[in-house]
Design an enzyme around this catalytic site. Structure first.
Site, PDB file in Angstrom:
ATOM      1  CG  HIS A 252      -2.048   0.944   1.136  1.00  0.00           C
ATOM      2  ND1 HIS A 252      -1.949   2.279   1.435  1.00  0.00           N
ATOM      3  CD2 HIS A 252      -3.317   0.726   0.734  1.00  0.00           C
ATOM      4  CE1 HIS A 252      -3.118   2.847   1.222  1.00  0.00           C
ATOM      5  NE2 HIS A 252      -3.972   1.936   0.799  1.00  0.00           N
ATOM      6  CG  ASP A 306      -8.310  -4.498  -2.532  1.00  0.00           C
ATOM      7  OD1 ASP A 306      -9.515  -4.325  -2.360  1.00  0.00           O
ATOM      8  OD2 ASP A 306      -7.545  -3.620  -2.966  1.00  0.00           O
TER       9      ASP A 306
HETATM   10  N1  COA Z   1       3.995  -7.972  -4.155  1.00  0.00           N
HETATM   11  C1  COA Z   1       5.326  -8.018  -4.303  1.00  0.00           C
HETATM   12  N2  COA Z   1       6.118  -6.940  -4.281  1.00  0.00           N
HETATM   13  C2  COA Z   1       5.534  -5.756  -4.108  1.00  0.00           C
HETATM   14  C3  COA Z   1       4.131  -5.630  -3.925  1.00  0.00           C
HETATM   15  C4  COA Z   1       3.369  -6.798  -3.964  1.00  0.00           C
HETATM   16  N3  COA Z   1       2.036  -6.758  -3.816  1.00  0.00           N
HETATM   17  N4  COA Z   1       3.832  -4.330  -3.770  1.00  0.00           N
HETATM   18  C5  COA Z   1       4.983  -3.650  -3.847  1.00  0.00           C
HETATM   19  N5  COA Z   1       6.011  -4.511  -4.053  1.00  0.00           N
HETATM   20  C6  COA Z   1       7.431  -4.172  -4.167  1.00  0.00           C
HETATM   21  C7  COA Z   1       7.766  -3.611  -5.523  1.00  0.00           C
HETATM   22  O1  COA Z   1       8.118  -4.639  -6.412  1.00  0.00           O
HETATM   23  C8  COA Z   1       8.905  -2.683  -5.201  1.00  0.00           C
HETATM   24  O2  COA Z   1      10.052  -3.477  -5.007  1.00  0.00           O
HETATM   25  P1  COA Z   1      11.498  -2.912  -5.406  1.00  0.00           P
HETATM   26  O3  COA Z   1      11.696  -1.667  -4.597  1.00  0.00           O
HETATM   27  O4  COA Z   1      12.409  -4.019  -5.028  1.00  0.00           O
HETATM   28  O5  COA Z   1      11.429  -2.645  -6.874  1.00  0.00           O
HETATM   29  C9  COA Z   1       8.529  -2.119  -3.842  1.00  0.00           C
HETATM   30  O6  COA Z   1       7.680  -3.102  -3.258  1.00  0.00           O
HETATM   31  C10 COA Z   1       7.776  -0.793  -3.934  1.00  0.00           C
HETATM   32  O7  COA Z   1       6.722  -0.930  -4.865  1.00  0.00           O
HETATM   33  P2  COA Z   1       5.881   0.306  -5.489  1.00  0.00           P
HETATM   34  O8  COA Z   1       5.051  -0.194  -6.622  1.00  0.00           O
HETATM   35  O9  COA Z   1       6.816   1.435  -5.745  1.00  0.00           O
HETATM   36  O10 COA Z   1       4.980   0.681  -4.269  1.00  0.00           O
HETATM   37  P3  COA Z   1       3.715   1.616  -4.342  1.00  0.00           P
HETATM   38  O11 COA Z   1       3.580   2.205  -2.999  1.00  0.00           O
HETATM   39  O12 COA Z   1       3.754   2.534  -5.499  1.00  0.00           O
HETATM   40  O13 COA Z   1       2.563   0.546  -4.661  1.00  0.00           O
HETATM   41  C11 COA Z   1       0.620  -0.730  -4.686  1.00  0.00           C
HETATM   42  C12 COA Z   1       1.441   0.341  -3.952  1.00  0.00           C
HETATM   43  C13 COA Z   1      -0.635  -1.003  -3.894  1.00  0.00           C
HETATM   44  C14 COA Z   1       0.224  -0.237  -6.090  1.00  0.00           C
HETATM   45  C15 COA Z   1       1.460  -2.043  -4.786  1.00  0.00           C
HETATM   46  O14 COA Z   1       1.822  -2.480  -3.505  1.00  0.00           O
HETATM   47  C16 COA Z   1       0.743  -3.144  -5.561  1.00  0.00           C
HETATM   48  O15 COA Z   1       0.808  -3.181  -6.793  1.00  0.00           O
HETATM   49  N6  COA Z   1       0.057  -4.081  -4.840  1.00  0.00           N
HETATM   50  C17 COA Z   1      -0.669  -5.138  -5.486  1.00  0.00           C
HETATM   51  C18 COA Z   1      -2.031  -4.644  -5.986  1.00  0.00           C
HETATM   52  C19 COA Z   1      -2.982  -4.307  -4.859  1.00  0.00           C
HETATM   53  O16 COA Z   1      -3.145  -5.087  -3.920  1.00  0.00           O
HETATM   54  N7  COA Z   1      -3.648  -3.137  -4.959  1.00  0.00           N
HETATM   55  C20 COA Z   1      -4.639  -2.696  -3.978  1.00  0.00           C
HETATM   56  C21 COA Z   1      -4.118  -1.570  -3.141  1.00  0.00           C
HETATM   57  S1  COA Z   1      -5.233  -1.161  -1.838  1.00  0.00           S
END
Ligand code: COA
Length: 369
Positions: A252, A306
């Site tokens: 998140h 979720d």
């Molecule tokens: N599974 C595995 N790795 C994850 C992850 C997940 N669900 N969410 C983040 N990461 C990792 C990324 O690969 C990244 O790793 P790195 O630094 O080694 O490259 C790091 O964590 C940061 O990710 P980032 O996408 O920059 O974080 P964010 O804060 O922008 O993303 C979300 C937030 C929610 C978009 C992201 O966690 C995600 O895609 N989650 C899955 C989808 C989901 O559940 N969405 C509902 C949100 S309420």
């Protein structure tokens, strides 16, 4: 020097007294009340009143508000006819978005009850289309039942158990508001032009539809189904992460720890699936959670709202493609509360874009290009 804030990350657009998220400690408060207390002791009716009007209702206030919610459940005949005329394979979020727009077109109202009318009629739209796509006749709303109880009654055609109604009630409370997320901001952008509330909410639904926002609960459930066996969960997580894929329902932008909503939803999911055909899904989810936390908690990545909500909605009888509409049926309360708060000190939202192209190009007639 102009600094561009991609995704408007860390940009504040208003002060608020509605929702506070403590992303480090994993706490969420509506109007100062912990989400844990609201999920435990409150109801959809009470918490939506709190978000909309700022205080917990007195007995009389709650009765008056609940009566209105009951009264406004019925949707206009022409909206029902419209829903019945639709193909049965549409994205339910498209149907909900268009239906709210349809209501706005018919009502064009801005009386004080408009907001209650919209909140009350959304479950009816969802349950009607759900039944229509199942080849069943819609069930008219009951004026006797509570909000969540009636929602399940309209879905199944029979009164749900107390446990089922409670599970949905709590799940809806947990989805009601989450500060300045993409759909809330979209609703505020539209409202800031002094457009009508229906239009603002249509924008909210449109933004929530995206898989980066309201669609991850379905993706998480798909993952559990794909694993199929709790003993395969750990291996699945390891392989999935090795392949560079994400664990859906994990991570998140604001929470760097366990999402408090996921804590409550996990308990609900465990209780509602106990001794049912969905129990294995819950066990798989729990084993995926354990394996993923081992590998991802170092980066501050834990279950989000979720991860367990899909299991709850599924066990209650909703088909997965309808999950985002359930999210919308609760979040509409937050959208309205946030729009109302913004409009008290309205300023049209008008950011800027930094122009990087050329200027002063000579215009060429079409046959010289
Ligand atoms: N599974 C595995 N790795 C994850 C992850 C997940 N669900 N969410 C983040 N990461 C990792 C990324 O690969 C990244 O790793 P790195 O630094 O080694 O490259 C790091 O964590 C940061 O990710 P980032 O996408 O920059 O974080 P964010 O804060 O922008 O993303 C979300 C937030 C929610 C978009 C992201 O966690 C995600 O895609 N989650 C899955 C989808 C989901 O559940 N969405 C509902 C949100 S309420």
């Amino acid at each position: 020097m102009v600094e561009i804030k991609k995704g408007l990350e860390d940009v504040y657009v208003k002060e608020t007294e509605i929702t506070y998220i403590d992303g480090q400690l994993g706490r969420l408060y509506y109007r100062g009340y912990s989400i844990f207390d609201l999920a435990e002791f409150s109801s959809f009716e009470e918490t939506s009143y709190l978000l909309l009007y700022g205080t917990l209702p007195t007995k009389n206030e709650l009765e008056d508000y609940s009566n209105k919610l009951r009264k406004y459940r019925t949707i206009p005949d022409n909206l029902e006819t419209f829903l019945k005329s639709l193909p049965t394979n549409l994205n339910p979020m498209d149907v909900l978005r268009t239906s709210v727009s349809y209501l706005g077109m018919l009502e064009r109202g801005n009386d004080p009850d408009t907001q209650i009318r919209i909140i009350a009629s959304i479950p009816t739209i969802i349950a009607y289309y759900h039944r229509i796509t199942d080849g069943l006749e819609p069930v008219e709303p009951s004026e006797e039942l509570g909000h969540a109880e009636n929602f399940l009654y309209m879905l199944k055609g029979k009164r749900p158990t107390k446990e089922e109604a409670n599970a949905l009630d709590k799940a809806l409370i947990l989805h009601m508001d989450h500060e300045m997320n993409a759909s809330t901001f979209a609703a505020i952008v539209v409202a800031s032009t002094l457009s009508d509330l229906y239009s603002a909410l249509v924008a909210g639904i449109a933004a929530l539809k995206g898989p980066l926002h309201g669609g991850a609960n379905y993706e998480a459930l798909k993952m559990f189904m794909e694993v199929g066996d709790p003993n395969k969960a750990e291996e699945y997580v390891i392989e999935r992460l090795k392949a560079g894929k994400r664990i859906m329902g994990f991570g998140h932008r604001i929470y760097r720890t366990y999402d408090p909503r996921a804590r409550v939803l996990k308990n609900i999911a465990r209780e509602i699936t106990k001794n049912t055909q969905y129990e294995t899904l819950y066990e798989i989810a729990e084993r995926i959670e354990q394996a993923a936390i081992k590998l991802l908690s170092g980066k501050g990545i834990y279950p989000n709202v979720d991860f367990y909500s899909g299991i709850v909605f599924y066990a209650l009888g909703f088909r997965p493609e309808f999950f985002p509409t359930l999210f919308a049926s609760a979040r509409v309360v937050g959208w309205i509360a946030q729009v109302n708060e913004y409009l008290k000190e309205n300023r049209i939202i008008r950011p800027k874009a930094l122009y990087k192209g050329e200027v002063g190009k000579p215009y060429k007639p079409i046959d010289e290009r």
